[in-house]
Scaffold this active site. Structure first.
Site, PDB file in Angstrom:
ATOM      1  N   PRO A 102       0.814  -1.222   0.000  1.00  0.00           N
ATOM      2  CA  PRO A 102       0.000   0.000   0.000  1.00  0.00           C
ATOM      3  C   PRO A 102       0.844   1.268   0.000  1.00  0.00           C
ATOM      4  O   PRO A 102       1.838   1.373   0.728  1.00  0.00           O
ATOM      5  CB  PRO A 102      -0.818  -0.135   1.286  1.00  0.00           C
ATOM      6  CG  PRO A 102      -0.990  -1.614   1.430  1.00  0.00           C
ATOM      7  CD  PRO A 102       0.316  -2.206   0.971  1.00  0.00           C
ATOM      8  N   CYS A 103       0.412   2.234  -0.827  1.00  0.00           N
ATOM      9  CA  CYS A 103       1.281   3.371  -1.134  1.00  0.00           C
ATOM     10  C   CYS A 103       1.072   4.581  -0.245  1.00  0.00           C
ATOM     11  O   CYS A 103       1.865   5.514  -0.280  1.00  0.00           O
ATOM     12  CB  CYS A 103       1.066   3.794  -2.597  1.00  0.00           C
ATOM     13  SG  CYS A 103      -0.561   4.538  -2.919  1.00  0.00           S
ATOM     14  N   GLN A 104      -0.017   4.636   0.534  1.00  0.00           N
ATOM     15  CA  GLN A 104      -0.340   5.875   1.243  1.00  0.00           C
ATOM     16  C   GLN A 104       0.796   6.416   2.107  1.00  0.00           C
ATOM     17  O   GLN A 104       1.001   7.635   2.164  1.00  0.00           O
ATOM     18  CB  GLN A 104      -1.603   5.689   2.089  1.00  0.00           C
ATOM     19  CG  GLN A 104      -2.862   5.466   1.290  1.00  0.00           C
ATOM     20  CD  GLN A 104      -3.138   3.986   1.067  1.00  0.00           C
ATOM     21  OE1 GLN A 104      -2.224   3.172   1.116  1.00  0.00           O
ATOM     22  NE2 GLN A 104      -4.393   3.643   0.808  1.00  0.00           N
TER      23      GLN A 104
END
Length: 411
Positions: A102-104
């Protein structure tokens, strides 16, 4: 059987096995499947993404059931928090662990808290590696992971992947853990299956035939006992320069039966290098030229799933439409504030409209029968979070070839 049927892998059972983490809407997982990897397990938290996976090719994981033995078998899916998933039952059975972490925590559009962000799930990937000892690992993340402010932690991520069994202890600061990892790396391992050779590369999806400019970091690791330390990432296959030449000499315009647009090509362009042949970048027009115009706002096309118009497309400074004769802008997940026109296109008559969900799926190189669940915004979010299938296949094939004894992926 999956909706698209058995894939051509050379064997009904595939070329190897995999576990898919952070599966999302299925971009990297489908790419791995198309290259012949048989998924033993997929894990995803988001309920809409899980609905998409089940609609296409997944089924709820049953620990009492037999593991998939064929590429025709559905993917066993755990819908839930990866922190609560044990991978111990798959020890010694997994060739590749793959996932778009996940990139957040790392995205330029997010709060970019990085290692302090509770959504940082790299530690869960490392845990899966410890519990399964896969032959290879494929991880994808946003370009923001390489920002100077995150470089010390990124180096730590790579070190932990190199020696994942040198675990961080409770209460230990990551920087102190990294010192222990660096010390361990200076000592010859007693067990090569507990060490990994790690490579990473910042790539633009357009350079690999995806009709979208999308910069992402890929990390690929091979278990040290396999002797693949010299492996390299595959060479780029497409280029902007080749697109310019195709547009300047008229080939591109003849193919699309359009009048040339001299404004797209610089007055002076370098010659092509015959030693490094490249195909032209694929454009948005290349991606959607065989599709009909949407028939109306919120009216589904009778022959094309997820192909309907949407009202309210606008253009202003910082929010400009996609040009049909260039690769599309980076498809975003819709959590970055006001988009920059990434899902708006300018038609040949000069008017603008929103791209349909199916057109965005084309830009992300999903198959046309891949169904996305949830309302339009959720469908777009799944696409924006995904790995483009075409780019995923390039990386999956490179790993597949290496595991099969193909040596270097690059030329």
């Amino acid at each position: 059987m999956t909706k698209r049927g058995k894939q051509a892998s050379g064997s009904p059972s595939g070329v190897g096995t995999s576990i898919e983490l952070f599966t999302g809407g299925g971009g990297l997982a489908w790419a791995m499947h198309e290259e012949g990897f048989r998924h033993l397990l997929a894990v995803e938290f988001d309920k809409r993404a899980c609905a998409t996976l089940r609609e296409n090719t997944a089924v709820a994981y049953d620990p009492a059931a037999d593991q998939p033995m064929s590429l025709d078998d559905k993917w066993p899916l755990i819908e839930g928090d990866v922190h609560q998933v044990s991978f111990a039952n798959f020890a010694g059975k997994v060739d590749v662990v793959a996932g778009g972490v996940p990139c957040q925590p790392w995205s330029l559009g997010g709060a970019h808290k990085g290692y302090d962000d509770p959504r940082n799930l790299w530690p869960e990937l490392f845990r899966c590696v410890r519990e399964t000892r896969p032959k290879a690992i494929i991880a994808e993340n946003v370009k923001g992971l390489l920002r100077a402010s995150f470089k010390p932690y990124y180096d730590y991520i790579l070190n932990e992947l190199r020696v994942p069994f040198e675990q961080r202890v409770e209460g230990e600061d990551w920087a102190d853990h990294n010192k222990r990892l660096e010390k361990a790396l200076k000592v010859a391992p007693s067990d090569l299956t507990e060490r990994y050779d790690v490579k990473y590369k910042l790539v633009n999806a357009a350079d690999y035939g995806v009709p979208q400019q999308r910069w992402r970091v890929f990390v690929v690791a091979f278990r040290k006992d396999l002797g693949l330390s010299e492996w390299e990432f595959p060479d780029e296959t497409h280029s902007e320069l080749a697109l310019w030449h195709s547009q300047k000499n008229g080939d591109y315009w003849k193919r699309h039966r359009r009048e040339p647009r001299p404004d797209l090509v610089p007055d002076v362009i370098p010659p092509l290098d015959p030693k490094k042949p490249r195909e032209p970048w694929k454009t948005l027009r290349d991606a959607i030229c065989d599709m009909p115009e949407p028939i109306g706002d919120k009216v589904e096309h009778p022959d094309w799933k997820h192909h309907y118009g949407w009202p309210g497309a606008r253009e202003y400074v910082g929010h400009t439409p996609n040009d049909l004769d260039r690769p599309a802008k980076t498809v975003k997940a819709g959590v970055h504030g006001v988009p920059g026109g990434e899902t708006v296109l300018r038609k040949d008559d000069g008017s603008i409209r929103y791209m349909t969900v199916r057109e965005v799926a084309r830009v992300m190189t999903f198959p046309d029968d891949w169904e996305l669940m949830g309302p339009r915004g959720e469908q777009m979010r799944q696409l924006g979070n995904a790995v483009p299938v075409g780019l995923g296949r390039v990386m999956a094939k490179a790993v597949k070839d290496a595991l099969a004894g193909g040596g270097k992926a690059g030329s």
